[in-house]
Design an enzyme around this catalytic site. Structure first.
Site, PDB file in Angstrom:
ATOM      1  CB  VAL A 173     -35.161 -18.209  37.016  1.00 40.49           C
ATOM      2  CG1 VAL A 173     -34.134 -19.075  37.739  1.00 40.49           C
ATOM      3  CG2 VAL A 173     -34.576 -16.830  36.737  1.00 40.49           C
ATOM      4  CB  SER A 181     -49.375 -20.512  36.506  1.00 40.91           C
ATOM      5  OG  SER A 181     -48.564 -20.020  37.509  1.00 40.91           O
ATOM      6  CB  CYS A 191     -27.702 -12.590  36.817  1.00 45.46           C
ATOM      7  SG  CYS A 191     -28.825 -11.239  37.185  1.00 45.46           S
ATOM      8  CE  LYS A 214     -30.276  -7.336  44.456  1.00 48.70           C
ATOM      9  NZ  LYS A 214     -31.183  -7.545  43.302  1.00 48.70           N
ATOM     10  CG  HIS A 264     -27.089  -9.593  32.757  1.00 49.12           C
ATOM     11  ND1 HIS A 264     -28.287  -9.445  32.075  1.00 49.12           N
ATOM     12  CD2 HIS A 264     -27.431  -9.680  34.067  1.00 49.12           C
ATOM     13  CE1 HIS A 264     -29.288  -9.450  32.945  1.00 49.12           C
ATOM     14  NE2 HIS A 264     -28.802  -9.601  34.161  1.00 49.12           N
ATOM     15  CG  ASN A 299     -29.732 -12.631  31.846  1.00 51.81           C
ATOM     16  OD1 ASN A 299     -29.470 -12.619  30.635  1.00 51.81           O
ATOM     17  ND2 ASN A 299     -30.948 -12.438  32.300  1.00 51.81           N
TER      18      ASN A 299
END
Ligand code: NAP
Ligand code: 3JM
Length: 341
Positions: A18, A44, A134, A218, A247, A320
């Site tokens: 994302v 990272s 999403c 959700k 999706h 998504n």
């Protein structure tokens, strides 16, 4: 970047699926960025990510200060947002959060720009705007214009959710399992509870006491909050399928007012953010392979539910990672700066 007009922005979870999509959408849509800071975990820190031709070094989130940052686009997971979103707002940064952490809190707006953009004004209450799940986002973009015209009473939705919804490690797990299966070798399940290659798993997020999954609830609760109508009855079954991005949803709708497919099609053709792809004679309908890397919510297979009086069935597909997450968040940021900052 110094001297450029715009806002001081940060992306939290910048190395994730994302976060990376957010960075590329900021660039693509020419969001007015004066400075960009990128945060992720210790793992990272030090990595470089390119933005507008410049390499930006990823910083560790732990111990970071948000002073001077005006807008924070967060997608580091719910437990991390829980701690760091309030820290950022206390230091003056408005947070647009992609996780489920704050979505159902009454003083946090839950926004899909095509549906309830006016709610962005409520960012003043907590300094946080939540980005919906999403599967909820793509569903409400298609439902809102139908609700406005025909009043939706009840929605029955079944989802076919791609593995990218579960992050980069989930995409790696699907690739690895496919490779191992073709080589007749064994493999482990680390991200998903079962093998995902050539399989469907009716289990996304955790199971709750009512035997639904949290992902399913959700969709029920977020839909009512975004549509600002608690009378809409929603029931969901959420399934993970071996698709990388995109999706899909089979949606059955019952309306108060009489409805025809032609009317629904027309309403959707005129709706913002929607593209109707519905030509069954020529085998044209939305599919994840065609809808990934696209911004619209695609609707097809629009047909009458002949088992009830006012019923419609349709098939809805979207990327998504884009409309389902990064793009919706950047669209919120665009409205925030245009109307309020
Ligand atoms: P991902 O590919 O696994 O990336 C996770 C990101 O979070 C990485 O940048 C990771 O950094 C960072 N992170 C993890 N733990 C951290 C910590 N303790 N401190 C700082 N950063 C940390 O997952 P994703 O697909 O990008 O999704 C991330 C989250 O966004 C999800 O958990 C979910 O809450 C939300 N999401 C929302 C939607 C939506 O529909 N709105 C869709 C998908 C995801 P490292 O690379 O350093 O590990
Ligand atoms: C954690 O496809 C998915 O799994 C949904 C995306 C997601 C979410 C979310 O947006 O609700 C993945 C992992 C979450 C969460 O609870 O924040």
């Amino acid at each position: 970047m110094a001297g450029r007009r715009g806002f001081n922005v940060c992306v939290v979870g910048a190395t994730g699926l994302v976060g990376k999509e957010i960075i590329s959408i900021l660039e693509e849509r020419k969001f007015p960025v004066k400075s960009l800071r990128l945060f992720a975990s210790e793992r990272s820190a030090g990595e470089k990510i390119e933005f507008m031709g410049e390499d930006i070094t990823v910083e560790p989130l732990e111990g970071a200060s948000f002073k001077g940052i005006e807008i924070g686009l967060f997608s580091p997971g719910a437990s991390v947002s829980k701690v760091y979103a309030p820290k950022a707002t206390s230091e003056g940064c408005v947070v647009i959060d992609n996780t489920s952490q704050f979505r159902m809190e009454p003083d946090v707006p839950l926004v899909v720009p095509e549906v309830n953009p006016h709610r962005i004004a409520d960012y003043r209450k907590r300094g946080i705007i939540a980005n919906p799940n999403c599967s909820t986002i793509q569903m409400v973009v298609a439902l809102k214009p139908i609700h406005d015209r025909f009043r939706i009473r009840r929605v029955v939705v079944s989802t076919y959710q791609s593995v990218s919804g579960a992050g980069k490690s989930a995409m790696d797990e699907l690739s690895e399992q496919v490779r191992m299966l073709f080589n007749m070798r064994g493999f482990e399940c680390r991200v998903f509870p079962h093998r995902i290659a050539f399989n469907c798993i009716p289990h996304i997020d955790i199971f709750l006491e009512n035997r639904y999954t949290k992902e399913e609830m959700k969709m029920v609760l977020e839909t009512r909050k975004i549509m600002e109508d608690d009378s809409i009855r929603v029931t969901a079954t959420c399934v993970r399928v071996p698709v990388f991005v995109g999706h899909s949803e089979s949606i059955n709708i019952e309306t108060e007012r009489p409805v025809t497919c032609e009317e629904v099609r027309k309403v959707l053709e005129d709706a913002p953010g929607v593209e109707v792809v519905d030509d069954p004679e020529n085998a044209e309908y939305p599919m994840p392979v065609d809808c990934s890397e696209r911004d619209e919510v695609f609707v097809g297979r629009i047909r009458k539910d002949e088992s009830v009086e006012n019923g419609i069935n349709m098939w809805v597909v979207a990327d998504n990672l884009r409309k389902g997450a990064a793009l919706n968040a950047v669209q919120i940021a665009e409205l925030l700066i245009k109307e309020y900052l």
